[in-house]
Design a protein around this motif. Structure first.
Motif, PDB file in Angstrom:
ATOM      1  N   SER A   1      11.423   7.364  -9.934  1.00 39.45           N
ATOM      2  CA  SER A   1      10.058   7.751 -10.296  1.00 39.45           C
ATOM      3  C   SER A   1      10.039   9.090 -11.045  1.00 39.45           C
ATOM      4  CB  SER A   1       9.166   7.842  -9.055  1.00 39.45           C
ATOM      5  OG  SER A   1       9.081   6.582  -8.421  1.00 39.45           O
TER       6      SER A   1
ATOM      7  N   GLN B   1       4.420   5.567  -2.739  1.00 39.47           N
ATOM      8  CA  GLN B   1       5.784   5.496  -3.271  1.00 39.47           C
ATOM      9  C   GLN B   1       6.043   4.120  -3.887  1.00 39.47           C
ATOM     10  OE1 GLN B   1       7.830   8.202  -2.734  1.00 39.47           O
ATOM     11  NE2 GLN B   1       9.881   7.489  -3.279  1.00 39.47           N
TER      12      GLN B   1
ATOM     13  N   LYS C   1       4.374   4.037  -7.199  1.00 39.42           N
ATOM     14  CA  LYS C   1       5.040   4.926  -8.156  1.00 39.42           C
ATOM     15  C   LYS C   1       6.344   4.325  -8.684  1.00 39.42           C
ATOM     16  CE  LYS C   1       5.127   9.425  -7.309  1.00 39.42           C
ATOM     17  NZ  LYS C   1       5.245  10.704  -6.555  1.00 39.42           N
ATOM     18  N   VAL C   2       7.117   3.696  -7.821  1.00 39.85           N
ATOM     19  CA  VAL C   2       8.383   3.144  -8.303  1.00 39.85           C
ATOM     20  C   VAL C   2       8.134   1.938  -9.199  1.00 39.85           C
ATOM     21  CG1 VAL C   2       8.903   1.539  -6.388  1.00 39.85           C
ATOM     22  CG2 VAL C   2      10.768   2.673  -7.625  1.00 39.85           C
TER      23      VAL C   2
ATOM     24  N   GLY D   1       8.578   4.476 -12.104  1.00 40.66           N
ATOM     25  CA  GLY D   1       9.996   4.121 -12.112  1.00 40.66           C
ATOM     26  C   GLY D   1      10.326   3.124 -13.211  1.00 40.66           C
TER      27      GLY D   1
END
Length: 327
Positions: free
Chosen positions: A61, A91, A94-95, A99
């Motif tokens: 990320s 998370q 976000k990934v 990412g």
């Protein structure tokens, strides 16, 4: 001849570690990357002594720097079980978003071909059965599972944008339920949950009335499908999974017979937006890749059960990871 170099994100995870093994076997120089939030170095520690394997402890990320040339990227970094992505929803988003953007930017800069790991969850709780790639899905974007489903749907969208706008060589795989050695017993998915409960002498928990279906693909079959798709010239999504469908109640009964446990099945309320049916239409994989699963559920589950039985006893009672608060 200089070996081809491939970056595998999520390298210490269940699928990522098997991919590292496969590409090492194929003669590649493998760069594994993982932030170890859900991955485990034990899955790849056997590779550290090899000259054609490198490991980067990094969160994709954030900006990704890889020195030297790069031929391929496999983007498999993401929480993949409900226990994980419900505990770390931000998370997970976000990934899937940042990412994937970072990996695509790296692919563009290195002129590398990239394959991204999408999921059957892009179909949500499907209204068509089996699910083919031209079905757009039935997803609740604001439900608890939306953080995973929509992260993967965005992943597909930005991947196609990089393909059409920047001419990046992209591949998209939609992975259906997969199992095998190196799964975590406590990751919340049906197969490790059932086997873990049987090994601990607990009743097997089935959610809802158990009529909801899943289609389980053994990991070796999936890895072969990923390899073939990466080496193909097809840029649009391809389902890879085993169309052998079974209800979760019947599957729990299979595990009881396999393990010889005397425990019974107990039923609990169905989680929000839990898919009622899951079965891949793999016509495209058969036609484009010449791929179909080879390992029967009976054989694959037996191998997986033997793997779980061989784990240290403390693994059976190990609790899911506690994650730091995220911004």
């Amino acid at each position: 001849m200089t070996p081809k170099r491939i970056l595998i994100t999520g390298a210490a995870g269940f699928l990522g570690s098997h991919l590292c093994d496969r590409f090492i076997k194929e003669g590649f120089h493998v760069l594994g990357m993982d932030n170890l939030i859900t991955g485990d170095l034990k899955n790849i520690e056997h590779l550290f002594r090899l000259p054609n394997f490198e490991f980067y402890h990094h969160d994709v990320s954030k900006f990704i720097h890889v020195p030297g040339e790069l031929d391929y990227i496999l983007h498999f970094a993401s929480p993949a079980s409900p226990i994980d992505y419900l505990k770390i929803p931000i998370q997970t988003l976000k990934v899937g978003a940042l990412g994937t953007h970072n990996c695509l930017g790296l692919a563009k800069a290195k002129k590398a071909r990239i394959l991204v790991a999408s999921t059957s969850e892009v179909y949500g709780d499907p209204l068509v059965h089996p699910q083919s790639e031209d079905y757009w899905g039935n997803v609740n974007p604001v439900g608890p599972r939306g953080v995973y489903d929509e992260a993967k749907r965005f992943m597909e969208s930005i991947t196609m944008a990089y393909h059409t706008f920047h001419q990046v060589e992209t591949r998209i795989i939609r992975i259906f339920n997969t199992y095998g050695p190196r799964m975590r017993l406590n990751d919340g998915r049906a197969l490790p949950a059932f086997i873990g409960q049987a090994l601990r002498g607990e009743d097997l928990t089935v959610f809802g009335d158990g009529s909801q279906t899943r289609s389980f693909c053994y990991v070796d079959d999936l890895i072969e499908g990923i390899y073939r798709l990466l080496m193909s010239d097809y840029a649009y999504p391809v389902n890879v999974g085993n169309p052998d469908e079974i209800s979760l109640r019947e599957f729990a009964e299979e595990i009881i017979r396999l393990t010889g446990t005397t425990q019974k099945i107990v039923y609990k309320p169905l989680p929000t937006d839990d898919p009622k049916q899951r079965k891949p239409d793999i016509t495209k994989a058969k036609t484009l890749l010449g791929w179909e699963p080879k390992v029967s559920r009976a054989d694959g589950v037996r191998i997986t059960y033997e793997y779980f039985k061989s784990l240290p006893s403390e693994e059976l009672t190990k609790q899911p990871k506690e994650f730091k608060s995220l911004h």
